[in-house]
Enzyme design. Structure first.
Site, PDB file in Angstrom:
ATOM      1  N   TYR A  36      34.662  50.139  46.257  1.00 16.93           N
ATOM      2  CA  TYR A  36      35.882  50.932  46.460  1.00 16.93           C
ATOM      3  C   TYR A  36      35.539  52.343  46.917  1.00 16.93           C
ATOM      4  O   TYR A  36      34.463  52.877  46.590  1.00 16.93           O
ATOM      5  CB  TYR A  36      36.706  50.974  45.181  1.00 16.93           C
ATOM      6  CG  TYR A  36      37.518  49.721  44.955  1.00 16.93           C
ATOM      7  CD1 TYR A  36      38.720  49.521  45.633  1.00 16.93           C
ATOM      8  CD2 TYR A  36      37.082  48.725  44.095  1.00 16.93           C
ATOM      9  CE1 TYR A  36      39.468  48.373  45.451  1.00 16.93           C
ATOM     10  CE2 TYR A  36      37.823  47.571  43.900  1.00 16.93           C
ATOM     11  CZ  TYR A  36      39.012  47.395  44.583  1.00 16.93           C
ATOM     12  OH  TYR A  36      39.744  46.247  44.412  1.00 16.93           O
TER      13      TYR A  36
ATOM     14  N   CYS B 177      39.012  35.639  40.133  1.00 19.38           N
ATOM     15  CA  CYS B 177      37.951  36.174  41.005  1.00 19.38           C
ATOM     16  C   CYS B 177      36.736  35.247  40.935  1.00 19.38           C
ATOM     17  O   CYS B 177      36.323  34.678  41.934  1.00 19.38           O
ATOM     18  CB  CYS B 177      37.586  37.592  40.588  1.00 19.38           C
ATOM     19  SG  CYS B 177      38.922  38.785  40.818  1.00 19.38           S
TER      20      CYS B 177
ATOM     21  N   HIS C  80      32.494  44.066  47.644  1.00 18.76           N
ATOM     22  CA  HIS C  80      33.012  45.340  48.128  1.00 18.76           C
ATOM     23  C   HIS C  80      32.761  46.502  47.162  1.00 18.76           C
ATOM     24  O   HIS C  80      32.568  46.312  45.963  1.00 18.76           O
ATOM     25  CB  HIS C  80      34.514  45.230  48.415  1.00 18.76           C
ATOM     26  CG  HIS C  80      35.317  44.727  47.250  1.00 18.76           C
ATOM     27  ND1 HIS C  80      35.653  43.394  47.112  1.00 18.76           N
ATOM     28  CD2 HIS C  80      35.841  45.353  46.175  1.00 18.76           C
ATOM     29  CE1 HIS C  80      36.355  43.233  46.001  1.00 18.76           C
ATOM     30  NE2 HIS C  80      36.484  44.412  45.413  1.00 18.76           N
TER      31      HIS C  80
ATOM     32  N   ARG D 222      26.267  14.777  40.383  1.00 18.73           N
ATOM     33  CA  ARG D 222      26.460  15.930  41.269  1.00 18.73           C
ATOM     34  C   ARG D 222      27.920  16.368  41.258  1.00 18.73           C
ATOM     35  O   ARG D 222      28.400  17.012  42.184  1.00 18.73           O
ATOM     36  CB  ARG D 222      25.996  15.571  42.688  1.00 18.73           C
ATOM     37  CG  ARG D 222      24.498  15.265  42.782  1.00 18.73           C
ATOM     38  CD  ARG D 222      24.054  15.009  44.217  1.00 18.73           C
ATOM     39  NE  ARG D 222      24.577  13.741  44.727  1.00 18.73           N
ATOM     40  CZ  ARG D 222      23.934  12.581  44.629  1.00 18.73           C
ATOM     41  NH1 ARG D 222      22.758  12.521  44.012  1.00 18.73           N
ATOM     42  NH2 ARG D 222      24.461  11.485  45.131  1.00 18.73           N
TER      43      ARG D 222
ATOM     44  N   ARG E 101      35.429  34.715  44.726  1.00 23.05           N
ATOM     45  CA  ARG E 101      36.134  35.050  45.966  1.00 23.05           C
ATOM     46  C   ARG E 101      36.083  36.539  46.262  1.00 23.05           C
ATOM     47  O   ARG E 101      36.141  36.974  47.414  1.00 23.05           O
ATOM     48  CB  ARG E 101      37.610  34.607  45.894  1.00 23.05           C
ATOM     49  CG  ARG E 101      38.413  35.346  44.836  1.00 23.05           C
ATOM     50  CD  ARG E 101      39.908  35.107  44.942  1.00 23.05           C
ATOM     51  NE  ARG E 101      40.612  35.819  43.887  1.00 23.05           N
ATOM     52  CZ  ARG E 101      40.975  37.092  43.942  1.00 23.05           C
ATOM     53  NH1 ARG E 101      40.697  37.816  45.008  1.00 23.05           N
ATOM     54  NH2 ARG E 101      41.615  37.662  42.937  1.00 23.05           N
ATOM     55  N   SER E 102      35.989  37.363  45.195  1.00 22.66           N
ATOM     56  CA  SER E 102      36.074  38.805  45.344  1.00 22.66           C
ATOM     57  C   SER E 102      35.250  39.473  44.252  1.00 22.66           C
ATOM     58  O   SER E 102      35.248  39.019  43.108  1.00 22.66           O
ATOM     59  CB  SER E 102      37.546  39.241  45.244  1.00 22.66           C
ATOM     60  OG  SER E 102      37.671  40.643  45.236  1.00 22.66           O
TER      61      SER E 102
END
Length: 276
Positions: free
Chosen positions: A220, A157, A218, A137, A177-178
């Site tokens: 833009y 990212c 997100h 694991r 993360r983004s």
């Protein structure tokens, strides 16, 4: 409609309807003309793609399959951080005069670490464990190295892959993360779906599920009219993913080891501005 189309549309509708705008904040990204690049976002989006059922590529717009693979191989095979080793130009805005993006992406995967079995980089450690320790694991990569962040042109990212073997099936989690949903969402999904197929094949396993975890998903401000038009398109059937079954060495795969049969996406003529 392909499952990838369904998931993408669900994400976009959710973000546009329930998302939070950052127009009241100072933001780092900006447009080429210098204007701030604001976004509307949702936190903690989790998408699941069953690679046994279909290949997760959009049909409501074209995703450039071969270019995706070029970047994937640049990072995971070549372990490069120089754009001169890359066919495309997506990293040009972040490279210095020598072509380097700093100690980012492929550079981190290529750093050697000491293990009881010997010295290996992160990719080779995954390959070793999938063959020798499939019940582990602890099979993962992480390129978000805090010690080197100040020497990266762009913080990673898509920063972590966790691999898990269940029976004869290889599943994986991509942590991000983004995510620029229009420019990069399906791009990353396609890349890491291919990576799971690659890892599975050379390890004698079957590709199973890819789980995509996005912290900040997100859209833009200048992308909103484009995605709204995409929502009106009816998705088509997913293409068939073809991989060269003769390849047994991860480093022997090339861009020509993969193809799509029956990929007929809708025409897409909008130019996507990229925030930097």
């Amino acid at each position: 409609m392909s499952r990838a189309d369904e998931i993408f549309k669900q994400n976009i509708r959710d973000i546009l309807t329930h998302g939070v705008w950052d127009t009241d904040q100072n933001v780092r990204p900006h447009w080429e003309d210098g204007a701030p690049a604001h976004t509307v976002k949702k936190f903690g989006v989790v998408n699941r793609y069953n690679l046994k059922e279909e290949f997760p590529i959009l049909t409501i717009r074209r995703t450039y399959f071969k270019t995706c693979i070029d970047e994937l191989l640049w990072i995971w095979q070549m372990k490069s951080n120089n754009i001169h080793d890359l066919r495309g130009h997506i990293w040009d805005s972040w490279a210095d005069e020598s072509g380097s993006i700093g100690k980012a992406y492929g550079y981190q995967l290529g750093v050697k670490h000491q293990y009881p079995e010997g010295e290996m980089d992160q990719v080779d450690r995954v390959l070793y464990d999938l063959k020798h320790n499939p019940a582990s694991r602890r099979i993962l990569t992480n390129i978000y190295n805090f010690q080197d962040l100040h020497e990266m042109a762009l913080y990673p990212c898509a920063y972590s892959m966790t691999f898990n073997v269940s029976g004869n099936t290889l599943n994986a989690i991509l942590n991000q993360r983004s995510q620029d949903m229009l420019a990069a969402n399906n791009w990353n999904v396609v890349q890491y779906a291919v990576l799971v197929h690659m890892m599975a094949q050379v390890s004698g396993l079957e590709a199973g599920e890819l789980v995509h975890v996005i912290a900040d998903a997100h859209i833009y401000d200048r992308h909103v009219p484009i995605v709204e038009k995409m929502l009106d398109k009816e998705g088509r059937e997913a293409p068939r993913f073809i991989i060269d079954k003769s390849v047994t060495d991860f480093y022997s795969f090339t861009r020509d080891s993969f193809s799509l049969q029956g990929y007929e996406p809708h025409p897409f003529e909008d130019k996507i501005p990229v925030a930097i």
